[in-house]
Scaffold this active site. Structure first.
Site, PDB file in Angstrom:
ATOM      1  N   PRO A 100     -15.550  -5.287   2.583  1.00 32.40           N
ATOM      2  CA  PRO A 100     -16.892  -5.744   2.972  1.00 32.40           C
ATOM      3  C   PRO A 100     -17.991  -4.761   2.576  1.00 32.40           C
ATOM      4  O   PRO A 100     -19.166  -5.119   2.561  1.00 32.40           O
ATOM      5  CB  PRO A 100     -16.799  -5.859   4.507  1.00 32.40           C
ATOM      6  CG  PRO A 100     -15.753  -4.867   4.889  1.00 32.40           C
ATOM      7  CD  PRO A 100     -14.742  -4.894   3.770  1.00 32.40           C
TER       8      PRO A 100
ATOM      9  N   HIS B 227      -0.137 -12.267   0.596  1.00 28.74           N
ATOM     10  CA  HIS B 227      -1.189 -11.438  -0.013  1.00 28.74           C
ATOM     11  C   HIS B 227      -1.919 -12.191  -1.131  1.00 28.74           C
ATOM     12  O   HIS B 227      -3.078 -11.920  -1.420  1.00 28.74           O
ATOM     13  CB  HIS B 227      -0.531 -10.159  -0.562  1.00 28.74           C
ATOM     14  CG  HIS B 227      -1.396  -8.953  -0.530  1.00 28.74           C
ATOM     15  ND1 HIS B 227      -0.904  -7.680  -0.401  1.00 28.74           N
ATOM     16  CD2 HIS B 227      -2.735  -8.785  -0.642  1.00 28.74           C
ATOM     17  CE1 HIS B 227      -1.896  -6.794  -0.429  1.00 28.74           C
ATOM     18  NE2 HIS B 227      -3.020  -7.445  -0.581  1.00 28.74           N
TER      19      HIS B 227
ATOM     20  N   TYR C   4       0.845  -1.193   0.000  1.00 29.93           N
ATOM     21  CA  TYR C   4       0.000   0.000   0.000  1.00 29.93           C
ATOM     22  C   TYR C   4       0.883   1.247   0.000  1.00 29.93           C
ATOM     23  O   TYR C   4       1.536   1.572   0.999  1.00 29.93           O
ATOM     24  CB  TYR C   4      -0.950   0.027   1.210  1.00 29.93           C
ATOM     25  CG  TYR C   4      -1.922  -1.153   1.282  1.00 29.93           C
ATOM     26  CD1 TYR C   4      -2.233  -1.914   0.154  1.00 29.93           C
ATOM     27  CD2 TYR C   4      -2.530  -1.500   2.482  1.00 29.93           C
ATOM     28  CE1 TYR C   4      -3.120  -2.987   0.218  1.00 29.93           C
ATOM     29  CE2 TYR C   4      -3.416  -2.583   2.552  1.00 29.93           C
ATOM     30  CZ  TYR C   4      -3.703  -3.318   1.421  1.00 29.93           C
ATOM     31  OH  TYR C   4      -4.573  -4.370   1.498  1.00 29.93           O
TER      32      TYR C   4
HETATM   33  N1  LIG Z   1      -6.189  -8.838   0.819  1.00 28.16           N
HETATM   34  C1  LIG Z   1      -6.440  -8.060  -0.210  1.00 28.16           C
HETATM   35  O1  LIG Z   1      -6.137  -8.376  -1.348  1.00 28.16           O
HETATM   36  C2  LIG Z   1      -7.132  -6.740   0.021  1.00 28.16           C
HETATM   37  C3  LIG Z   1      -7.692  -6.045  -1.059  1.00 28.16           C
HETATM   38  C4  LIG Z   1      -8.337  -4.832  -0.797  1.00 28.16           C
HETATM   39  C5  LIG Z   1      -8.418  -4.334   0.492  1.00 28.16           C
HETATM   40  N2  LIG Z   1      -7.841  -5.028   1.521  1.00 28.16           N
HETATM   41  C6  LIG Z   1      -7.923  -4.531   2.916  1.00 28.16           C
HETATM   42  O2  LIG Z   1      -9.284  -4.469   3.287  1.00 28.16           O
HETATM   43  C7  LIG Z   1      -9.603  -3.168   3.774  1.00 28.16           C
HETATM   44  C8  LIG Z   1     -11.043  -2.832   3.444  1.00 28.16           C
HETATM   45  O3  LIG Z   1     -11.329  -2.952   2.081  1.00 28.16           O
HETATM   46  P1  LIG Z   1     -11.518  -1.696   1.106  1.00 28.16           P
HETATM   47  O4  LIG Z   1     -11.000  -0.477   1.765  1.00 28.16           O
HETATM   48  O5  LIG Z   1     -10.954  -2.107  -0.201  1.00 28.16           O
HETATM   49  O6  LIG Z   1     -13.077  -1.628   0.856  1.00 28.16           O
HETATM   50  P2  LIG Z   1     -14.363  -1.366   1.764  1.00 28.16           P
HETATM   51  O7  LIG Z   1     -14.039  -1.468   3.177  1.00 28.16           O
HETATM   52  O8  LIG Z   1     -15.408  -2.234   1.190  1.00 28.16           O
HETATM   53  O9  LIG Z   1     -14.734   0.129   1.343  1.00 28.16           O
HETATM   54  C9  LIG Z   1     -13.902   1.225   1.561  1.00 28.16           C
HETATM   55  C10 LIG Z   1     -14.534   2.424   0.887  1.00 28.16           C
HETATM   56  O10 LIG Z   1     -15.795   2.665   1.500  1.00 28.16           O
HETATM   57  C11 LIG Z   1     -15.841   3.982   2.006  1.00 28.16           C
HETATM   58  N3  LIG Z   1     -16.554   3.923   3.289  1.00 28.16           N
HETATM   59  C12 LIG Z   1     -16.164   3.298   4.429  1.00 28.16           C
HETATM   60  N4  LIG Z   1     -17.094   3.429   5.387  1.00 28.16           N
HETATM   61  C13 LIG Z   1     -18.084   4.172   4.849  1.00 28.16           C
HETATM   62  C14 LIG Z   1     -19.301   4.660   5.366  1.00 28.16           C
HETATM   63  N5  LIG Z   1     -19.687   4.420   6.615  1.00 28.16           N
HETATM   64  N6  LIG Z   1     -20.093   5.413   4.529  1.00 28.16           N
HETATM   65  C15 LIG Z   1     -19.704   5.662   3.264  1.00 28.16           C
HETATM   66  N7  LIG Z   1     -18.562   5.206   2.721  1.00 28.16           N
HETATM   67  C16 LIG Z   1     -17.754   4.474   3.517  1.00 28.16           C
HETATM   68  C17 LIG Z   1     -14.404   4.425   2.179  1.00 28.16           C
HETATM   69  O11 LIG Z   1     -14.350   5.828   2.032  1.00 28.16           O
HETATM   70  P3  LIG Z   1     -13.100   6.723   2.529  1.00 28.16           P
HETATM   71  O12 LIG Z   1     -11.877   6.115   1.859  1.00 28.16           O
HETATM   72  O13 LIG Z   1     -13.450   8.059   2.017  1.00 28.16           O
HETATM   73  O14 LIG Z   1     -13.027   6.655   4.007  1.00 28.16           O
HETATM   74  C18 LIG Z   1     -13.731   3.686   1.007  1.00 28.16           C
HETATM   75  O15 LIG Z   1     -13.884   4.410  -0.183  1.00 28.16           O
HETATM   76  C19 LIG Z   1      -8.571  -2.261   3.086  1.00 28.16           C
HETATM   77  O16 LIG Z   1      -8.422  -1.037   3.766  1.00 28.16           O
HETATM   78  C20 LIG Z   1      -7.347  -3.133   3.125  1.00 28.16           C
HETATM   79  O17 LIG Z   1      -6.705  -3.045   4.390  1.00 28.16           O
HETATM   80  C21 LIG Z   1      -7.218  -6.221   1.292  1.00 28.16           C
END
Ligand SMILES: NC(=O)c1ccc[n+]([C@@H]2O[C@H](COP(=O)([O-])OP(=O)(O)OC[C@H]3O[C@@H](n4cnc5c(N)ncnc54)[C@H](OP(=O)(O)O)[C@@H]3O)[C@@H](O)[C@H]2O)c1
Length: 333
Positions: free
Chosen positions: A210, A130, A56
C-alpha cells in the site's frame, strides 16, 4: 487501535495489518532482533493481523514470525499463502527464472503442512492462494483449500491477484473471505471491476504494497539497493520511469509536509480512505515505521486533499508497470 471487520466472518482486525515479508526477504538486509522487536511492538500497539507467505525466504519468514506468534497465539490473526515454488529449492522472487507457480491439489496438501510446521501452530487463520494458477482450474485449487477448512488446518480462505471471474468461480466452491491484491496510489487495477465484485460478495480487500513498496521514501536511494533487492527488478525504479517517480514522490512528500505528515502516511491514509472494508498491510521491519503507519489510521483526508492528490498523480503519468513482464503474466488471472 481502530478495527475493521473481516468479510462476513465477525472477526475484528486492526485497521492496518503488518506485512512481514521485508523482515526476511526482498527489500535489502534485515536484522532478526529488530524484526522480532517490531513484532512485539505490533502486538503491544494492537496490530493483530500479520501477513507472511511460504515463499518469503523459502519459509524462513514463517519461522521468524513463529517466535512471537506461538507465545501469543490468541492475540494474532495470522495469514499465509502458498503456490510459488523454486526449481532449485533456493529462495527467489516471483519473477525470477527459477520460480514457478503451482496451484495443484497435490502441492497445496504438502504446502499447508509445511507452513503449519514452520509457524508451529495447528490452524492458519487465513490461507491465500498466492496467485491463480493458469494451468489448474480455480475450482480445483479452491476445492482443495476447502478440504483444509474441513480438516481444521485453515479457518478462512483468500485469493491474491485474482480476476473477477476467478473470484466468482472460487466463491461458489467455498466462501472467499479476503482478496489480497496490490493497491496504492500508484497501482489502481482493483478499481476497474475487482472492488465492485468483492463488495457484492462481501469479501474484504487486503491491499498489499500500500506504500508502493516505500517508493515515496526510497526512490532517491535506488543506487544503494543491493543486487538481491527485489525493487531493482521493478520498472518503477528503472531509468525510463525514475525521473517521473522522483518528481511524483517529491510533490507527494511536499504536500504531506504541508499537512504535517510524511508522504508514506499520506499514501497509507489514501488507501484507508477507500472504504471501511479495506485492510491494508503496510510492510516494515522497524518500530519507527510501524508507529508512523499506525498514526496514519487517524489521518482524515478532506475532499480538497483528495483532489490535490489526484492532480499530483495526473501530472506524473509515467510511473511504469508494477512488476516485470514475467510477474505481470500471473496477476489478475
Ligand atoms: N500477495 C502478494 O503477492 C504480495 C506481494 C508483495 C507483498 N505482499 C505482502 O504485503 C506486505 C506489504 O507490502 P510491501 O512490503 O511489498 O510494500 P509496502 O508496504 O508498500 O512498502 C514496504 C516498504 O516501505 C518501507 N516503509 C514502511 N513504512 C514506512 C514508513 N513509515 N516510512 C518510510 N518507509 C516505510 C519499508 O521499509 P523497511 O523494510 O525498511 O521497514 C519497505 O521498504 C508485505 O510485507 C507482504 O506481506 C504480498
Amino acid at each position: 487501535m481502530k478495527f475493521r471487520k473481516l468479510g462476513n466472518t465477525g472477526e475484528q482486525l486492526s485497521a492496518i495489518g503488518l506485512g512481514c515479508m521485508g523482515m526476511s526477504f526482498a527489500y535489502g538486509p534485515a536484522d532478526e532482533q529488530e524484526s522480532i522487536n517490531t513484532l512485539h511492538k505490533a502486538l503491544d500497539l494492537g496490530v493483530n493481523f500479520w501477513d507472511t507467505a511460504d515463499m518469503y525466504a523459502n519459509g524462513e519468514n514463517e519461522k521468524l514470525i513463529s517466535k512471537v506468534l506461538v507465545p501469543n497465539r490468541d492475540k494474532i490473526f495470522i495469514a499465509t499463502k502458498f503456490g510459488f515454488r523454486f526449481k532449485d529449492g533456493k529462495a527467489s522472487h516471483s519473477g525470477a527464472p527459477g520460480t514457478y507457480f503451482d496451484g495443484s491439489p497435490e502441492w497445496i496438501k504438502q504446502a499447508v503442512d509445511q507452513s503449519l510446521q514452520r509457524l508451529k501452530i495447528d490452524e492458519i487463520d487465513l490461507y491465500y492462494a498466492h496467485r491463480i494458477d493458469p494451468n489448474v482450474p480455480v475450482e480445483e485449487t479452491v476445492g482443495t483449500m476447502a478440504d483444509l477448512v474441513k480438516a481444521g488446518k485453515v479457518k478462512y480462505l483468500g485469493l491474491s491477484e485474482a480476476s473477477p471471474e476467478s473470484i466468482r468461480k472460487a466463491n461458489k466452491i467455498h466462501p472467499i473471505t479476503a482478496l489480497q491484491s496490490e493497491y496504492s496510489l500508484l497501482t489502481r487495477d482493483v478499481e476497474k471491476e475487482i472492488l465492485s465484485t468483492i463488495r457484492e460478495l462481501g469479501i474484504t480487500l487486503v491491499p498489499y504494497s500500500p506504500l508502493a513498496r516505500g517508493l515515496f521514501s526510497n526512490i532517491n536511494e535506488v543506487q544503494n539497493f543491493g543486487d538481491d533487492d527485489f525493487r531493482k527488478s521493478l520498472p518503477r525504479y528503472q531509468q525510463e520511469n525514475l525521473e517521473n517517480n522522483r518528481n511524483l514522490a517529491k510533490e507527494i512528500n511536499d504536500f504531506a509536509a504541508s499537512k504535517g505528515i510524511k508522504g508514506t502516511q499520506l499514501a497509507l491514509a489514501w488507501v484507508l480512505n477507500q472504504g471501511e472494508d479495506i485492510i491494508p498491510i503496510p510492510g516494515t521491519k522497524r518500530i519507527k515505521y510501524l508507529e508512523e503507519n499506525i498514526a496514519a489510521t487517524h489521518i482524515e483526508l478532506s475532499t480538497s486533499d483528495l483532489e490535490t492528490i489526484d492532480s499530483i498523480m495526473k501530472k506524473y503519468p509515467n510511473i511504469g508497470e508494477r512488476y516485470s513482464e514475467g510477474s505481470m503474466k500471473l496477476v489478475n488471472n
